[in-house]
Design a protein around this motif. Structure first.
Motif, PDB file in Angstrom:
ATOM      1  N   VAL A  18       1.303  -9.777  12.890  1.00  0.00           N
ATOM      2  CA  VAL A  18       2.350 -10.211  13.811  1.00  0.00           C
ATOM      3  C   VAL A  18       2.792 -11.635  13.457  1.00  0.00           C
ATOM      4  O   VAL A  18       3.989 -11.945  13.472  1.00  0.00           O
ATOM      5  CB  VAL A  18       1.854 -10.126  15.278  1.00  0.00           C
ATOM      6  N   GLU A  19       1.827 -12.479  13.109  1.00  0.00           N
ATOM      7  CA  GLU A  19       2.147 -13.876  12.756  1.00  0.00           C
ATOM      8  C   GLU A  19       2.950 -13.946  11.459  1.00  0.00           C
ATOM      9  O   GLU A  19       3.905 -14.722  11.353  1.00  0.00           O
ATOM     10  CB  GLU A  19       0.850 -14.704  12.629  1.00  0.00           C
ATOM     11  N   ALA A  20       2.610 -13.137  10.473  1.00  0.00           N
ATOM     12  CA  ALA A  20       3.347 -13.126   9.200  1.00  0.00           C
ATOM     13  C   ALA A  20       4.779 -12.630   9.415  1.00  0.00           C
ATOM     14  O   ALA A  20       5.726 -13.147   8.813  1.00  0.00           O
ATOM     15  CB  ALA A  20       2.633 -12.259   8.175  1.00  0.00           C
ATOM     16  N   ILE A  21       4.938 -11.647  10.283  1.00  0.00           N
ATOM     17  CA  ILE A  21       6.275 -11.123  10.598  1.00  0.00           C
ATOM     18  C   ILE A  21       7.104 -12.197  11.300  1.00  0.00           C
ATOM     19  O   ILE A  21       8.266 -12.423  10.954  1.00  0.00           O
ATOM     20  CB  ILE A  21       6.154  -9.837  11.448  1.00  0.00           C
ATOM     21  N   LYS A  22       6.484 -12.871  12.252  1.00  0.00           N
ATOM     22  CA  LYS A  22       7.181 -13.950  12.970  1.00  0.00           C
ATOM     23  C   LYS A  22       7.589 -15.051  11.990  1.00  0.00           C
ATOM     24  O   LYS A  22       8.724 -15.553  12.046  1.00  0.00           O
ATOM     25  CB  LYS A  22       6.264 -14.507  14.060  1.00  0.00           C
ATOM     26  N   GLN A  23       6.699 -15.415  11.106  1.00  0.00           N
ATOM     27  CA  GLN A  23       6.983 -16.470  10.119  1.00  0.00           C
ATOM     28  C   GLN A  23       8.110 -16.054   9.169  1.00  0.00           C
ATOM     29  O   GLN A  23       8.985 -16.857   8.853  1.00  0.00           O
ATOM     30  CB  GLN A  23       5.712 -16.804   9.321  1.00  0.00           C
ATOM     31  N   MET A  24       8.105 -14.811   8.734  1.00  0.00           N
ATOM     32  CA  MET A  24       9.159 -14.322   7.851  1.00  0.00           C
ATOM     33  C   MET A  24      10.512 -14.405   8.544  1.00  0.00           C
ATOM     34  O   MET A  24      11.494 -14.847   7.953  1.00  0.00           O
ATOM     35  CB  MET A  24       8.875 -12.889   7.404  1.00  0.00           C
ATOM     36  N   ARG A  25      10.555 -13.996   9.789  1.00  0.00           N
ATOM     37  CA  ARG A  25      11.832 -14.066  10.515  1.00  0.00           C
ATOM     38  C   ARG A  25      12.295 -15.512  10.650  1.00  0.00           C
ATOM     39  O   ARG A  25      13.463 -15.820  10.432  1.00  0.00           O
ATOM     40  CB  ARG A  25      11.721 -13.412  11.891  1.00  0.00           C
ATOM     41  N   GLU A  26      11.374 -16.401  11.010  1.00  0.00           N
ATOM     42  CA  GLU A  26      11.730 -17.814  11.160  1.00  0.00           C
ATOM     43  C   GLU A  26      12.251 -18.398   9.850  1.00  0.00           C
ATOM     44  O   GLU A  26      13.193 -19.186   9.849  1.00  0.00           O
ATOM     45  CB  GLU A  26      10.533 -18.619  11.664  1.00  0.00           C
ATOM     46  N   ASN A  27      11.648 -18.016   8.737  1.00  0.00           N
ATOM     47  CA  ASN A  27      12.072 -18.516   7.429  1.00  0.00           C
ATOM     48  C   ASN A  27      13.388 -17.903   6.978  1.00  0.00           C
ATOM     49  O   ASN A  27      14.102 -18.492   6.166  1.00  0.00           O
ATOM     50  CB  ASN A  27      11.007 -18.232   6.363  1.00  0.00           C
ATOM     51  N   PHE A  28      13.717 -16.742   7.468  1.00  0.00           N
ATOM     52  CA  PHE A  28      14.873 -15.990   6.986  1.00  0.00           C
ATOM     53  C   PHE A  28      16.114 -16.156   7.871  1.00  0.00           C
ATOM     54  O   PHE A  28      17.187 -16.527   7.389  1.00  0.00           O
ATOM     55  CB  PHE A  28      14.507 -14.499   6.892  1.00  0.00           C
ATOM     56  N   GLU A  29      15.965 -15.877   9.152  1.00  0.00           N
ATOM     57  CA  GLU A  29      17.123 -15.675  10.035  1.00  0.00           C
ATOM     58  C   GLU A  29      18.062 -16.878  10.120  1.00  0.00           C
ATOM     59  O   GLU A  29      19.264 -16.758   9.876  1.00  0.00           O
ATOM     60  CB  GLU A  29      16.652 -15.291  11.439  1.00  0.00           C
TER      61      GLU A  29
END
Length: 162
Positions: free
Chosen positions: A120-131
């Motif tokens: 869940v943390e990796a998914i959240k981090q990916m979104r923060e880095n991408f969106e």
């Protein structure tokens, strides 16, 4: 109607089509995607980024990148030339260049991201880095698309045949 006028009209239509895509994305799609959960957002963007790689998109995206410089060459020495040249520069730098140099690498990175195998943390981090960064770059493409459209429409107005 002269062939040069037809070329300018086709160039104008393609420029408007690709500009409309980026505009619609900026004022509707990203707003809707922003409401999704992190996992839903990343999955949706993966699907969108894969599906946009189709002949209709490439025709307008690549067609504009080709026809704007070709039109500038064809209209050299005519009043419409400067508008087409500026439209070509705006498109090639602010739309095509930003897409190829920035958005595509981000899309490729997202495409490689294993959502089901991530925490869940990796998914959240990916979104923060991408969106936020991807949306900012899309807004740049939108603005430069609008500039390109306005300039190529000015070229149509200055072209005596249109």
């Amino acid at each position: 109607m002269k062939m040069t006028t037809l070329l300018l009209l086709i160039t104008t239509i393609l420029t408007a089509l690709i500009g409309g895509l980026f505009y619609a994305y900026s004022c509707s799609v990203v707003l809707g995607l922003g409401k999704l959960s992190d996992t839903e957002y990343l999955k949706a963007m993966q699907h969108i980024n894969r599906e946009i790689l189709n002949p209709v998109f490439f025709m307008s995206f690549m067609g504009t990148a080709i026809l704007l410089p070709v039109s500038a060459f064809v209209f050299r020495g005519q009043p419409a030339f400067i508008f087409i040249l500026l439209a070509a520069l705006a498109y090639l730098i602010g739309v095509f260049g930003v897409t190829v140099a920035r958005n595509v690498p981000m899309n490729n990175m997202l495409n490689q991201f294993d959502i089901p195998g991530s925490t869940v943390e990796a998914i959240k981090q990916m979104r923060e880095n991408f969106e936020r960064r991807w949306n900012f770059l899309n807004n740049i493409r939108t603005v430069f698309s609008i500039i390109s459209i306005a300039l190529v429409v000015c070229a149509c107005i200055w072209n005596k045949e249109v």
